[in-house]
Write a protein that holds these residues in place. Structure first.
Motif, PDB file in Angstrom:
ATOM      1  N   GLY A  37       0.801  -1.227   0.000  1.00 59.80           N
ATOM      2  CA  GLY A  37       0.000   0.000   0.000  1.00 59.80           C
ATOM      3  C   GLY A  37       0.824   1.262   0.000  1.00 59.80           C
ATOM      4  N   ILE A  38       2.000   1.219  -0.620  1.00 58.90           N
ATOM      5  CA  ILE A  38       2.869   2.402  -0.682  1.00 58.90           C
ATOM      6  C   ILE A  38       2.515   3.208  -1.917  1.00 58.90           C
ATOM      7  CG2 ILE A  38       5.247   3.194  -0.925  1.00 58.90           C
ATOM      8  CD1 ILE A  38       6.115   0.707   0.611  1.00 58.90           C
ATOM      9  N   ASP A  39       2.068   4.447  -1.705  1.00 63.05           N
ATOM     10  CA  ASP A  39       1.658   5.343  -2.784  1.00 63.05           C
ATOM     11  C   ASP A  39       0.600   4.685  -3.655  1.00 63.05           C
ATOM     12  OD1 ASP A  39       4.883   6.943  -3.404  1.00 63.05           O
ATOM     13  OD2 ASP A  39       3.360   7.293  -1.882  1.00 63.05           O
ATOM     14  N   GLY A  40      -0.641   4.765  -3.209  1.00 61.58           N
ATOM     15  CA  GLY A  40      -1.752   4.116  -3.897  1.00 61.58           C
ATOM     16  C   GLY A  40      -2.001   4.655  -5.284  1.00 61.58           C
TER      17      GLY A  40
ATOM     18  N   LEU B  67      18.171  -7.442 -17.667  1.00 61.29           N
ATOM     19  CA  LEU B  67      18.188  -6.732 -18.944  1.00 61.29           C
ATOM     20  C   LEU B  67      18.289  -7.706 -20.119  1.00 61.29           C
ATOM     21  CD1 LEU B  67      18.322  -4.036 -20.507  1.00 61.29           C
ATOM     22  CD2 LEU B  67      20.805  -4.106 -20.210  1.00 61.29           C
ATOM     23  N   VAL B  68      19.238  -8.628 -20.052  1.00 58.09           N
ATOM     24  CA  VAL B  68      19.421  -9.525 -21.196  1.00 58.09           C
ATOM     25  C   VAL B  68      18.281 -10.542 -21.297  1.00 58.09           C
ATOM     26  CG1 VAL B  68      21.925  -9.253 -21.182  1.00 58.09           C
ATOM     27  CG2 VAL B  68      20.901 -11.127 -19.897  1.00 58.09           C
ATOM     28  N   ARG B  69      17.613 -10.837 -20.195  1.00 61.65           N
ATOM     29  CA  ARG B  69      16.462 -11.738 -20.238  1.00 61.65           C
ATOM     30  C   ARG B  69      15.195 -11.016 -20.675  1.00 61.65           C
ATOM     31  NH1 ARG B  69      14.820 -16.309 -20.778  1.00 61.65           N
ATOM     32  NH2 ARG B  69      13.583 -16.653 -18.907  1.00 61.65           N
ATOM     33  N   GLY B  70      15.219  -9.680 -20.668  1.00 65.04           N
ATOM     34  CA  GLY B  70      14.048  -8.914 -21.059  1.00 65.04           C
ATOM     35  C   GLY B  70      12.995  -8.826 -19.984  1.00 65.04           C
ATOM     36  N   ILE B  71      13.401  -8.907 -18.732  1.00 64.26           N
ATOM     37  CA  ILE B  71      12.460  -8.843 -17.608  1.00 64.26           C
ATOM     38  C   ILE B  71      12.154  -7.389 -17.277  1.00 64.26           C
ATOM     39  CG2 ILE B  71      12.132  -9.372 -15.158  1.00 64.26           C
ATOM     40  CD1 ILE B  71      14.026 -11.775 -15.548  1.00 64.26           C
ATOM     41  N   ASP B  72      10.885  -7.017 -17.306  1.00 67.24           N
ATOM     42  CA  ASP B  72      10.458  -5.680 -16.887  1.00 67.24           C
ATOM     43  C   ASP B  72      10.347  -5.647 -15.371  1.00 67.24           C
ATOM     44  OD1 ASP B  72      10.256  -4.671 -19.474  1.00 67.24           O
ATOM     45  OD2 ASP B  72       8.200  -5.379 -19.712  1.00 67.24           O
ATOM     46  N   TYR B  73      10.938  -4.642 -14.766  1.00 69.13           N
ATOM     47  CA  TYR B  73      10.892  -4.538 -13.312  1.00 69.13           C
ATOM     48  C   TYR B  73      10.795  -3.080 -12.888  1.00 69.13           C
ATOM     49  CZ  TYR B  73      15.906  -3.418 -13.749  1.00 69.13           C
ATOM     50  OH  TYR B  73      17.103  -2.848 -14.094  1.00 69.13           O
ATOM     51  N   VAL B  74      10.480  -2.860 -11.634  1.00 70.88           N
ATOM     52  CA  VAL B  74      10.396  -1.506 -11.097  1.00 70.88           C
ATOM     53  C   VAL B  74      11.817  -0.965 -10.917  1.00 70.88           C
ATOM     54  CG1 VAL B  74       9.703  -0.105  -9.123  1.00 70.88           C
ATOM     55  CG2 VAL B  74       8.205  -1.907  -9.953  1.00 70.88           C
ATOM     56  N   TYR B  75      12.128   0.115 -11.586  1.00 66.83           N
ATOM     57  CA  TYR B  75      13.481   0.653 -11.549  1.00 66.83           C
ATOM     58  C   TYR B  75      13.716   1.532 -10.322  1.00 66.83           C
ATOM     59  CZ  TYR B  75      14.074  -0.937 -16.373  1.00 66.83           C
ATOM     60  OH  TYR B  75      14.172  -1.712 -17.499  1.00 66.83           O
ATOM     61  N   ASP B  76      12.682   2.200  -9.871  1.00 65.11           N
ATOM     62  CA  ASP B  76      12.840   3.152  -8.765  1.00 65.11           C
ATOM     63  C   ASP B  76      12.931   2.438  -7.429  1.00 65.11           C
ATOM     64  OD1 ASP B  76      12.696   5.279 -10.548  1.00 65.11           O
ATOM     65  OD2 ASP B  76      10.510   5.391 -10.383  1.00 65.11           O
ATOM     66  N   GLU B  77      13.672   3.052  -6.502  1.00 70.92           N
ATOM     67  CA  GLU B  77      13.684   2.574  -5.129  1.00 70.92           C
ATOM     68  C   GLU B  77      12.368   2.961  -4.455  1.00 70.92           C
ATOM     69  OE1 GLU B  77      15.996   0.871  -3.612  1.00 70.92           O
ATOM     70  OE2 GLU B  77      17.717   1.012  -4.967  1.00 70.92           O
TER      71      GLU B  77
ATOM     72  N   PRO C 184       9.912   4.948  -2.392  1.00 72.12           N
ATOM     73  CA  PRO C 184       9.977   6.400  -2.137  1.00 72.12           C
ATOM     74  C   PRO C 184      10.361   6.747  -0.706  1.00 72.12           C
ATOM     75  CG  PRO C 184       7.700   5.656  -2.441  1.00 72.12           C
ATOM     76  CD  PRO C 184       8.577   4.536  -2.871  1.00 72.12           C
ATOM     77  N   TYR C 185      10.208   5.816   0.228  1.00 69.16           N
ATOM     78  CA  TYR C 185      10.560   6.090   1.617  1.00 69.16           C
ATOM     79  C   TYR C 185      12.022   5.769   1.929  1.00 69.16           C
ATOM     80  CZ  TYR C 185       5.569   6.627   2.496  1.00 69.16           C
ATOM     81  OH  TYR C 185       4.264   7.059   2.472  1.00 69.16           O
TER      82      TYR C 185
END
Length: 317
Positions: free
Chosen positions: A85-88, A223-233, A235-236
């Motif tokens: 529930g971080i930043d809804g 990156l080489v596997r093409g996995i999409d992931y959340v790049y940002d840390e 926010p807290y």
């Protein structure tokens, strides 16, 4: 990487790992990561082929890469996503869950992704818990860590998984080790290891198969596997001590390739030789009166005290 060639085939390298004096092309890098992970699993006796593994999935590169690697090695591994529930709305938690769900659709549709939404289960999101319990004066990081540890362990244990695997990489482990050493947190130092055995009733075995991989290596794998992931840390996490420790260790690594790995491995060797061997012997654990999870506190565990009267029946989908 321009002009760098793969040591195995002579093709164009996608990564140069100075600490290993090893440059690899895309296929051989993926092969190396998977084979090295298998070696770590066997070396530290993390789990056997017949055991069910639950991977703690955050939507970040490390946990998704870990899940992909473990599945590619032929293990029976499902994922567990905790909705914090971080930043809804379209915030951090929603993006994280979307990445985890996309990973399953794109790569391993036969795998099971369990989802536990903290607010739907207990009535408050983690920021709301922190706001209430600290009267708005603190970040939710301590409450977040407590809740994640409790729920990950409880879920793995109650869902019947023999092992809970987390995506902690070498940068994470070295930063934790640095901080605990600076403050001589002996109890925490005694517990830091690639494997925490399920040596008490109610505990799941906890393992860190990526503990000897640099963060950069896991980012390259995703990156080489093409996995999409959340790049940002999260926010807290701004201003967190762990980030400053990582920056310091990165500067050391830049000057002395392999510094982080040697720091961590020397610590593990010291533990094997008896350092902190007696530190956990005096801890008396018993079931919490409310949730049944092991605790050293009288009556209710820290998790149940945090929620006070908010606790409801948990729901995992």
């Amino acid at each position: 990487m321009q002009g760098m060639h793969c040591r195995k085939c002579g093709g164009l390298a996608v990564i140069n790992m100075r600490q290993h004096k090893l440059a690899l092309c895309e296929p051989h890098f993926i092969e190396w990561v998977r084979a090295t992970t298998q070696r770590f699993i066997e070396k530290y006796r993390m789990f056997e082929p017949g055991e069910k593994v639950l991977v703690a999935v955050s939507g970040g590169k490390d946990s998704l890469a870990l899940w992909d690697i473990v599945l590619s090695l032929g293990y029976q591994a499902d994922g567990l996503y905790l909705g914090l529930g971080i930043d809804g709305g379209l915030g951090y938690s929603d993006q994280s869950r979307a990445c985890a769900e996309k990973f399953v659709r794109d790569f391993w549709p036969e795998a099971k992704l369990h989802v536990l939404d903290v607010k739907a289960t207990y009535g408050e999101s983690i920021p709301q818990v922190a706001q209430r319990s600290h009267r708005g004066r603190a970040k939710p990081c301590s409450a977040c860590g407590l809740i994640k540890r409790h729920e990950l362990n409880r879920s793995a244990y109650e869902l019947g998984y023999a092992v809970l695997a987390t995506g902690h990489n070498l940068d994470d482990e070295a930063a934790v080790l640095w901080g605990n050493t600076l403050h001589w947190e002996v109890e925490f130092l005694a517990r830091q290891a690639p494997v925490l055995a399920a040596d008490r009733p109610g505990f799941a075995r906890k393992v860190k198969p990526l503990c000897r991989f640099y963060e950069r290596e896991m980012a390259a794998y995703a990156l080489v596997r093409g996995i999409d992931y959340v790049y940002d840390e999260c926010p807290y996490s701004v201003g967190a001590s762990s980030l400053s420790y990582k920056e310091l260790l990165n500067r050391m690594e830049q000057e002395r390739p392999g510094a982080k790995l040697n720091f961590y491995l020397d610590f593990l060797r010291a533990k094997e030789n008896g350092l902190f061997a007696r530190s956990r012997e005096t801890i008396d654990l018993h079931p919490c009166e409310r949730c049944g999870q092991p605790t050293s506190a009288p009556g209710l565990c820290a998790f149940c005290r945090l929620w006070a009267n908010q606790t409801r029946d948990h729901v995992i989908t």
